[in-house]
Design an enzyme around this catalytic site. Sequence first.
Site, mmCIF file in Angstrom:
data_model
loop_
_atom_site.group_PDB
_atom_site.id
_atom_site.type_symbol
_atom_site.label_atom_id
_atom_site.label_comp_id
_atom_site.label_asym_id
_atom_site.label_seq_id
_atom_site.Cartn_x
_atom_site.Cartn_y
_atom_site.Cartn_z
ATOM 1 N N ASP A 1 5.038 -3.459 3.796
ATOM 2 C CA ASP A 1 3.879 -4.209 3.262
ATOM 3 C C ASP A 1 3.510 -3.763 1.844
ATOM 4 O O ASP A 1 2.851 -4.488 1.116
ATOM 5 C CB ASP A 1 2.668 -4.115 4.199
ATOM 6 C CG ASP A 1 2.328 -2.708 4.640
ATOM 7 O OD1 ASP A 1 3.242 -1.953 4.993
ATOM 8 O OD2 ASP A 1 1.123 -2.348 4.610
ATOM 9 N N HIS B 1 -6.776 -1.657 1.670
ATOM 10 C CA HIS B 1 -5.810 -1.542 2.771
ATOM 11 C C HIS B 1 -6.565 -1.479 4.099
ATOM 12 O O HIS B 1 -6.474 -0.518 4.856
ATOM 13 C CB HIS B 1 -4.952 -0.285 2.592
ATOM 14 C CG HIS B 1 -3.743 -0.235 3.470
ATOM 15 N ND1 HIS B 1 -3.807 0.064 4.804
ATOM 16 C CD2 HIS B 1 -2.433 -0.432 3.219
ATOM 17 C CE1 HIS B 1 -2.595 0.046 5.317
ATOM 18 N NE2 HIS B 1 -1.749 -0.254 4.374
HETATM 19 ZN ZN ZN Z 1 0.279 0.259 4.593
HETATM 20 ZN ZN ZN Z 2 2.160 2.780 5.520
#
Ligand code: ZN
Ligand code: ZN
Length: 316
Positions: free
Chosen positions: A87, A265
């Site tokens: 990601d 995040h």
């Molecule tokens: Zn991550």
């Molecule tokens: Zn990670």
Amino acid sequence: MHIKLATTALLLLVFSLPVAAQDFKVTLLGTGDPIPRIDRFGPATLVEVGGQELLFDVGRGASQRLVQMNIALSALDAVFLTHFHHDHLVGLPDLWMTGWIPPPFGRRSVPFEVWGPTGTASLLKNLEEAFALNTSIRIPDELLPPAGIEMIAHEFDADGVVYEKDGVKVTAFAVNHGELIKPAYGYRIDYDDRAVIISGDTRFDKNLIAAAKGADLIVHEVALASDELLASSEQFRRIVAHHTTPEEAGIVFAEIAPKLAVYTHLVMLSSRTIPEAPLHSLITRTRTNYNGPLVIGEDLMSFIVDDTVSISRAAR
Ligand SMILES: [Zn+2]
Ligand SMILES: [Zn+2]
């Protein structure tokens, strides 16, 4: 005449007001996690400092966000990777190749330079191989400069300064993202007696606290799952164990006492039957250990790092 005088007076007023220096600015390009959401793109944080454009991680959609900010993809001076979870990387081939093609946001004619832990060189080499036909077709067909699609890897395998240019210093520090998830690093960016911390993905980690001493702004990851969800699945328990809970982040922020702490995040876990915890619980749960300035990041939210840290939100 009166109008002119009034205008002059207004101009004088405007120019005599203290203006925050704009030479250290942080923008969240993506505040999400692996989940493909339209409101939170993949992890990517832009640091514009001392006239340089530095990008930390290249999650899904990073190129769209840069163009939304009117920043050419070819304008980036350096890209830094925290670790190898996909990601944080899937936007990299897009940024690399799209920054090379002829439209105004592209046209890169110098190599694309990436700093990261051991594994970065292999990643870049394999991307070059995967997209070799794109490269060999576009060079003669679109008359593109071969140097603009070259990549240069700057690998490191220990804590320390990894980039230094014109007063901007970037220091990498190892973080603890879990036993099997190595290497994993966070970054500290220093410029003109100001400092910004990018946590990367990490569990609660004393190495981050030590590296972040005296920082003005902390951009930190966070994960949240309800007790019910954690009780339901070993996989969810493992995911949360790789990240920092709001309560733990509160301990980190209280130790460092930044001018502003920002969550990015956002790992907000849910299942088919158990919904995500509400966003505001990130704040209330952090408050058990930290009472200082705190904000939940949004895509395209910017922070000017000066004597104070101020926030601005771009229209999306
Ligand atoms: Zn991550
Ligand atoms: Zn990670």
